[in-house]
Design a protein around this motif. Structure first.
Motif, PDB file in Angstrom:
ATOM      1  N   MET A   1       0.850  -1.236   0.097  1.00 26.30           N
ATOM      2  CA  MET A   1      -0.007  -0.017  -0.042  1.00 26.30           C
ATOM      3  C   MET A   1       1.029   1.170  -0.197  1.00 26.30           C
ATOM      4  SD  MET A   1      -3.289  -1.269   0.134  1.00 26.30           S
ATOM      5  CE  MET A   1      -4.208   0.105   0.589  1.00 26.30           C
ATOM      6  N   PHE A   2       0.641   2.265  -0.946  1.00 26.64           N
ATOM      7  CA  PHE A   2       1.190   3.538  -0.869  1.00 26.64           C
ATOM      8  C   PHE A   2       0.355   4.649  -0.128  1.00 26.64           C
ATOM      9  CE2 PHE A   2       2.421   0.567  -4.414  1.00 26.64           C
ATOM     10  CZ  PHE A   2       3.999   0.808  -4.285  1.00 26.64           C
ATOM     11  N   TYR A   3       0.832   5.419   0.654  1.00 21.90           N
ATOM     12  CA  TYR A   3       0.489   6.504   1.392  1.00 21.90           C
ATOM     13  C   TYR A   3       1.346   7.540   1.092  1.00 21.90           C
ATOM     14  CZ  TYR A   3      -2.787   3.181   3.158  1.00 21.90           C
ATOM     15  OH  TYR A   3      -3.987   2.061   3.191  1.00 21.90           O
ATOM     16  N   THR A   4       0.914   8.817   1.396  1.00 20.66           N
ATOM     17  CA  THR A   4       1.370   9.998   1.323  1.00 20.66           C
ATOM     18  C   THR A   4       0.921  11.049   2.527  1.00 20.66           C
ATOM     19  OG1 THR A   4       2.106  12.034   0.194  1.00 20.66           O
ATOM     20  CG2 THR A   4      -0.037  11.063  -0.270  1.00 20.66           C
ATOM     21  N   ASN A   5       1.843  11.721   3.134  1.00 20.55           N
ATOM     22  CA  ASN A   5       1.439  12.769   4.159  1.00 20.55           C
ATOM     23  C   ASN A   5       1.586  13.995   3.913  1.00 20.55           C
ATOM     24  OD1 ASN A   5       1.396  10.645   6.283  1.00 20.55           O
ATOM     25  ND2 ASN A   5       3.764  10.574   6.326  1.00 20.55           N
ATOM     26  N   VAL A   6       1.744  14.363   2.518  1.00 25.25           N
ATOM     27  CA  VAL A   6       1.895  15.475   1.839  1.00 25.25           C
ATOM     28  C   VAL A   6       0.303  16.077   1.435  1.00 25.25           C
ATOM     29  CG1 VAL A   6       4.279  15.585   1.281  1.00 25.25           C
ATOM     30  CG2 VAL A   6       2.499  15.125  -0.381  1.00 25.25           C
ATOM     31  N   THR A   7       0.148  17.191   1.457  1.00 27.04           N
ATOM     32  CA  THR A   7      -1.149  17.821   1.155  1.00 27.04           C
ATOM     33  C   THR A   7      -1.374  17.719  -0.622  1.00 27.04           C
ATOM     34  OG1 THR A   7      -0.538  19.864   1.000  1.00 27.04           O
ATOM     35  CG2 THR A   7      -1.407  19.031   3.117  1.00 27.04           C
ATOM     36  N   ARG A   8      -0.387  17.762  -1.235  1.00 26.38           N
ATOM     37  CA  ARG A   8      -0.414  17.633  -2.726  1.00 26.38           C
ATOM     38  C   ARG A   8       0.583  16.591  -3.268  1.00 26.38           C
ATOM     39  NH1 ARG A   8      -3.971  18.852  -5.897  1.00 26.38           N
ATOM     40  NH2 ARG A   8      -4.212  20.942  -5.109  1.00 26.38           N
ATOM     41  N   ILE A   9      -0.049  15.533  -3.464  1.00 30.06           N
ATOM     42  CA  ILE A   9       0.626  14.247  -3.944  1.00 30.06           C
ATOM     43  C   ILE A   9       1.058  14.417  -5.447  1.00 30.06           C
ATOM     44  CG2 ILE A   9      -0.607  12.792  -2.222  1.00 30.06           C
ATOM     45  CD1 ILE A   9      -2.060  11.830  -4.749  1.00 30.06           C
ATOM     46  N   LYS A  10       2.014  13.827  -5.794  1.00 27.32           N
ATOM     47  CA  LYS A  10       2.744  13.940  -7.113  1.00 27.32           C
ATOM     48  C   LYS A  10       2.165  12.689  -7.944  1.00 27.32           C
ATOM     49  CE  LYS A  10       7.110  15.827  -5.339  1.00 27.32           C
ATOM     50  NZ  LYS A  10       8.538  15.694  -5.339  1.00 27.32           N
ATOM     51  N   ASP A  11       1.789  11.515  -7.480  1.00 23.55           N
ATOM     52  CA  ASP A  11       1.447  10.638  -8.439  1.00 23.55           C
ATOM     53  C   ASP A  11       0.357   9.793  -7.663  1.00 23.55           C
ATOM     54  OD1 ASP A  11       3.889  10.607 -10.281  1.00 23.55           O
ATOM     55  OD2 ASP A  11       4.954  10.167  -8.567  1.00 23.55           O
ATOM     56  N   PHE A  12      -0.477   8.939  -8.649  1.00 22.09           N
ATOM     57  CA  PHE A  12      -1.475   8.091  -8.173  1.00 22.09           C
ATOM     58  C   PHE A  12      -0.986   6.759  -8.688  1.00 22.09           C
ATOM     59  CE2 PHE A  12      -4.106  11.765  -8.295  1.00 22.09           C
ATOM     60  CZ  PHE A  12      -4.770  11.703  -7.215  1.00 22.09           C
ATOM     61  N   PHE A  13      -1.609   5.739  -7.921  1.00 24.54           N
ATOM     62  CA  PHE A  13      -1.210   4.334  -8.360  1.00 24.54           C
ATOM     63  C   PHE A  13      -2.367   3.768  -8.861  1.00 24.54           C
ATOM     64  CE2 PHE A  13       2.169   5.830  -5.566  1.00 24.54           C
ATOM     65  CZ  PHE A  13       3.242   4.890  -5.995  1.00 24.54           C
ATOM     66  N   ILE A  14      -2.503   2.850 -10.014  1.00 28.79           N
ATOM     67  CA  ILE A  14      -3.568   2.280 -10.273  1.00 28.79           C
ATOM     68  C   ILE A  14      -3.592   0.982  -9.842  1.00 28.79           C
ATOM     69  CG2 ILE A  14      -4.534   1.309 -12.521  1.00 28.79           C
ATOM     70  CD1 ILE A  14      -4.813   4.399 -12.529  1.00 28.79           C
ATOM     71  N   HIS A  15      -4.639   0.468  -8.995  1.00 26.89           N
ATOM     72  CA  HIS A  15      -4.778  -0.490  -8.528  1.00 26.89           C
ATOM     73  C   HIS A  15      -5.155  -1.846  -9.345  1.00 26.89           C
ATOM     74  CE1 HIS A  15      -6.204  -3.722  -5.598  1.00 26.89           C
ATOM     75  NE2 HIS A  15      -5.448  -3.298  -4.907  1.00 26.89           N
ATOM     76  N   GLY A  16      -6.033  -1.509 -10.503  1.00 26.79           N
ATOM     77  CA  GLY A  16      -6.517  -2.442 -11.416  1.00 26.79           C
ATOM     78  C   GLY A  16      -7.461  -3.448 -10.604  1.00 26.79           C
ATOM     79  N   PHE A  17      -7.274  -4.686 -11.052  1.00 26.67           N
ATOM     80  CA  PHE A  17      -8.409  -5.462 -10.709  1.00 26.67           C
ATOM     81  C   PHE A  17      -7.863  -6.082  -9.389  1.00 26.67           C
ATOM     82  CE2 PHE A  17      -8.341  -6.026 -15.252  1.00 26.67           C
ATOM     83  CZ  PHE A  17      -9.674  -5.817 -15.810  1.00 26.67           C
ATOM     84  N   PRO A  18      -8.793  -5.877  -8.223  1.00 27.30           N
ATOM     85  CA  PRO A  18      -8.536  -6.286  -6.838  1.00 27.30           C
ATOM     86  C   PRO A  18      -8.483  -7.699  -6.604  1.00 27.30           C
ATOM     87  CG  PRO A  18     -10.206  -4.512  -6.808  1.00 27.30           C
ATOM     88  CD  PRO A  18      -9.923  -4.929  -8.082  1.00 27.30           C
ATOM     89  N   GLY A  19      -7.567  -8.216  -5.912  1.00 26.38           N
ATOM     90  CA  GLY A  19      -7.429  -9.601  -5.620  1.00 26.38           C
ATOM     91  C   GLY A  19      -6.779 -10.376  -6.901  1.00 26.38           C
ATOM     92  N   LEU A  20      -6.460  -9.779  -8.035  1.00 31.55           N
ATOM     93  CA  LEU A  20      -5.905 -10.618  -9.073  1.00 31.55           C
ATOM     94  C   LEU A  20      -4.529 -11.094  -8.651  1.00 31.55           C
ATOM     95  CD1 LEU A  20      -6.515 -11.501 -11.837  1.00 31.55           C
ATOM     96  CD2 LEU A  20      -5.070  -9.404 -12.795  1.00 31.55           C
TER      97      LEU A  20
END
Length: 320
Positions: A1-20
């Motif tokens: 899992m990726f988390y950020t503590n900043v108020t303006r994140i630089k990237d998103f992470f595409i999760h795709g199909f959960p549980g694949l």
């Protein structure tokens, strides 16, 4: 899992199909790649055939071109990133890239819906006022109506995207979907987004229900008019001219209406099922529609037969 503590994140992470499971990443990426090829080849073929054949420069086929363009654009906007995730393990999409994708996902969906309404209007006039069809529904008329269908959603989506873009993001940056959409992005904001959700939902319902209501009304009137035709052969021939349009419309609206009705009635789907269902009804029409154009529209079908038959003869007759 990726988390950020900043108020303006630089990237998103595409999760795709959960549980694949990772063992299925390869087959899934190949399947999605083949699907994208089918979308690209099929819809480009329709655009090229209609463009090159002057006798296809008619309102009905111009509408098909606009639909093919929306399908091609939607597949190009959504599939390459999710293919990259499973093929190259590249889940990162830039902050602004995610919002650009969201803009096109929702605006193209709304454009497609309004063009389906134009297509229903085409059949409505052709069957209910056949003697005036050539005057009322010209290529210019189609171009204007389809142009409005493009401009309206793409204009109002700018406001929706800008409002979402100004939200503060300070928690998870994982998109629980195969592409960036409004819900999957705004749910990550650490702010009250109820007003934004209501505005986006209202515009989504407007772009879905207004065309759908007109389509239902137009086909109801068409059925009444066809029922008054004296011969069964005449009724069948008249209804057959609506077959491609009706199939394309059902393919687009039925899954969406099913999902909305299920939510209204209290039926819930698990996240993996919901992601798969949304992906299927979002992408499959773009691959299936060219098949409907080719096999359910006599002019396009006959043109393709003639083209490939002549080419086959030329190849066989070529000197060694």
């Amino acid at each position: 899992m990726f988390y950020t503590n900043v108020t303006r994140i630089k990237d998103f992470f595409i999760h795709g199909f959960p549980g694949l499971p990772p063992d299925y990443y390869g087959p899934v990426s190949v399947l999605l790649f083949v699907l994208y090829l089918a979308i690209a080849v099929g819809n480009i073929l329709i655009l090229v055939v209609v463009k090159c054949e002057r006798f296809l420069h008619k309102p009905t086929y111009l509408i098909f071109c606009h639909l093919a363009l929306t399908d091609l654009a939607f597949g190009t906007v959504t599939l390459p990133k999710i293919i990259s995730k499973y093929w190259f393990n590249d889940s990162i999409i830039s902050f602004y890239g995610c919002f650009v994708q969201m803009y096109f996902v929702h605006s193209l969906g709304a454009v497609h819906s309004f063009i389906l309404m134009v297509m229903a209007l085409d059949r409505f006039i052709a069957i209910c006022a056949p003697l005036r069809y050539a005057v009322l529904f010209t290529n210019t008329t189609v171009s204007v109506l389809c142009g409005i269908s493009w401009i309206m959603p793409m204009s109002w989506m700018v406001g929706i995207v800008l409002d979402a873009l100004n939200l503060p993001f300070c928690d998870s940056n994982i998109i629980l979907q195969c592409y960036c959409d409004h819900m999957s992005i705004t749910v990550l904001a650490c702010a009250n987004v109820q007003a934004l959700w209501l505005a986006a939902f209202g515009l989504a319902m407007f772009s879905l229900l207004l065309p759908l209501c007109f389509i239902i009304f137009s086909y109801f009137v068409i059925i009444v008019v066809v029922a008054r035709i004296s011969t069964s052969e005449g009724r069948t021939k008249t209804l057959s001219t609506c077959t491609p349009q009706l199939l394309i419309t059902l393919l687009y609206y039925m899954p969406r209406c099913f999902m909305y009705m299920a939510n209204i009635l209290g039926f819930t789907f698990s996240l993996p099922v919901r992601v798969v269902v949304i992906m299927v009804y979002s992408i499959s029409p773009a691959a299936v529609n060219p098949i409907i154009y080719c096999f359910k529209t006599n002019d396009i079908k006959e043109n393709l037969k003639k083209t490939f038959f002549i080419r086959k003869i030329n190849i066989c007759a070529a000197p060694e």
